[in-house]
Design an enzyme around this catalytic site. Sequence first.
Site, PDB file in Angstrom:
ATOM      1  N   GLU A  93      94.847  61.138 -31.994  1.00 51.94           N
ATOM      2  CA  GLU A  93      95.026  62.162 -33.288  1.00 51.94           C
ATOM      3  C   GLU A  93      96.658  63.210 -32.316  1.00 51.94           C
ATOM      4  OE1 GLU A  93      94.617  66.019 -31.322  1.00 51.94           O
ATOM      5  OE2 GLU A  93      93.535  66.333 -32.479  1.00 51.94           O
ATOM      6  N   ASP A  95      83.074  76.194 -44.537  1.00 50.77           N
ATOM      7  CA  ASP A  95      84.242  75.436 -43.998  1.00 50.77           C
ATOM      8  C   ASP A  95      83.451  74.825 -43.059  1.00 50.77           C
ATOM      9  OD1 ASP A  95      85.954  75.292 -42.487  1.00 50.77           O
ATOM     10  OD2 ASP A  95      86.375  76.633 -40.916  1.00 50.77           O
ATOM     11  N   ALA A 114      87.078  68.569 -42.552  1.00 48.45           N
ATOM     12  CA  ALA A 114      87.132  67.455 -42.899  1.00 48.45           C
ATOM     13  C   ALA A 114      87.402  66.186 -42.256  1.00 48.45           C
ATOM     14  CB  ALA A 114      88.877  67.452 -43.565  1.00 48.45           C
ATOM     15  N   ASP A 115      86.629  66.562 -41.445  1.00 51.29           N
ATOM     16  CA  ASP A 115      86.688  65.113 -40.886  1.00 51.29           C
ATOM     17  C   ASP A 115      85.020  64.286 -40.683  1.00 51.29           C
ATOM     18  OD1 ASP A 115      88.643  65.835 -38.673  1.00 51.29           O
ATOM     19  OD2 ASP A 115      87.550  66.589 -36.675  1.00 51.29           O
ATOM     20  N   LYS A 169      83.076  69.635 -31.197  1.00 53.04           N
ATOM     21  CA  LYS A 169      84.228  71.168 -30.732  1.00 53.04           C
ATOM     22  C   LYS A 169      82.691  72.313 -30.357  1.00 53.04           C
ATOM     23  CE  LYS A 169      87.866  70.072 -32.476  1.00 53.04           C
ATOM     24  NZ  LYS A 169      88.560  69.410 -31.748  1.00 53.04           N
TER      25      LYS A 169
HETATM   26  N1  PSU Z   1      92.707  70.597 -30.774  1.00 53.16           N
HETATM   27  C1  PSU Z   1      93.636  71.730 -31.269  1.00 53.16           C
HETATM   28  N2  PSU Z   1      93.343  71.896 -32.436  1.00 53.16           N
HETATM   29  C2  PSU Z   1      93.389  71.493 -33.321  1.00 53.16           C
HETATM   30  C3  PSU Z   1      92.068  70.072 -33.287  1.00 53.16           C
HETATM   31  C4  PSU Z   1      92.205  70.073 -32.610  1.00 53.16           C
HETATM   32  O1  PSU Z   1      93.721  72.348 -30.257  1.00 53.16           O
HETATM   33  O2  PSU Z   1      93.458  72.456 -34.214  1.00 53.16           O
HETATM   34  C5  PSU Z   1      92.079  69.466 -34.505  1.00 53.16           C
HETATM   35  C6  PSU Z   1      91.390  68.540 -34.395  1.00 53.16           C
HETATM   36  O3  PSU Z   1      92.259  67.241 -34.367  1.00 53.16           O
HETATM   37  C7  PSU Z   1      90.617  68.373 -35.123  1.00 53.16           C
HETATM   38  C8  PSU Z   1      90.544  69.510 -36.343  1.00 53.16           C
HETATM   39  O4  PSU Z   1      90.491  67.051 -36.106  1.00 53.16           O
HETATM   40  O5  PSU Z   1      91.270  70.510 -35.659  1.00 53.16           O
HETATM   41  C9  PSU Z   1      89.303  70.293 -36.672  1.00 53.16           C
HETATM   42  O6  PSU Z   1      89.423  71.231 -37.631  1.00 53.16           O
HETATM   43  P1  PSU Z   1      88.927  71.961 -38.817  1.00 53.16           P
HETATM   44  O7  PSU Z   1      87.881  72.329 -37.563  1.00 53.16           O
HETATM   45  O8  PSU Z   1      90.457  72.761 -39.185  1.00 53.16           O
HETATM   46  O9  PSU Z   1      89.087  70.785 -39.856  1.00 53.16           O
HETATM   47 MN    MN Z   2      88.325  74.160 -41.939  1.00 54.29          MN
END
Ligand code: PSU
Ligand code: MN
Length: 314
Positions: free
Chosen positions: A27, A140, A143-144, A161
Amino acid sequence: MPRTAPLAIDEEVAEALHEGRPVVALESSVIPHGLPYPANLALAHDIDSAVRASGAVPARVGVLGGRILVGMTKEHLERFAADPEMPKVSTRDLGIALAGGGAGATTVSSSLVAADLAGIRVFSVAGIGGVHRDAPLTFDISADLVQFTRSRTAVVCAGAKSMLHPQWTVEWLETAGVPVIGYRCDDFPAYFSVSSGVRNPHRLDDLGQIASAALAHWDTGTETSVLVTHPITAADGIPSEDVEAALADATALAARDGITGPAITPYLLKAIARATEGRTAAANRSVLLSTTALAGEFAVRLAEETARREAAAV
Ligand code: PSU
Ligand code: MN
């Protein structure tokens, strides 16, 4: 005529795919939103080197000029690293970003869309998105997770994470029929920490076995991904109590500042890094490099296993 999104596949990546050689998709959100310039650029180059050292070709995904890049040149990486304001592009944003003609940093979900279109079977990220801890109130959920129900890709990661809810994330994956296989580990890792306290539903200690399991999974006709988890090395891991303490403060600050939606992930990661005086920065580097190196090794095994099956079939 059916139309597919325009891909700009890097020459080296296209050649490797054509020859059935191992490729690892990556990514690009982590580049503009993860670290300040130029540390982010150096780290991106080191990640690419880690994939190459394992014998695979890195294919970093991003959006630029109305096309989806699959594999970035030095110039592309420089551009992504130097623009902290680059929009974060998730699956819902992909069409809008492409039609807009600008640049966009793809998350895990939208990068998987591109990997699928390009025919790349292995993807790597240190921490996947998942079910957020306030999900019962905010809904929340990254979408992953939803994209893992639509991409026949092996995702090599060090769990979800750290600020997410590991148990709900693993439960969600079970509901969606996404296998989670620990490589030489019992516990679902927590990105900065070796364990999230939740078990991996499966464990296999050989990458060849995992490759066979992934191919057998896809033989069933399912459209879902296969998650392969492996933790940060113990020496570089941060005890989960320390991450939790930093996270409690960071979450309170986020609430005060009204941070929600896509902004919450980069916000909390940065706040944790500040609160731990850079210890998480070192952990971040360590887990990014070890995870992508493992993904490269896995891509080699998957390519071997695929070739073996094809040879047996003729
Ligand atoms: N690392 C960061 N910032 C980000 C991400 C990773 O420093 O925004 C991204 C990754 O690509 C992951 C996404 O797919 O955050 C998940 O965010 P959300 O919970 O908004 O889907
Ligand atoms: Mn989100």
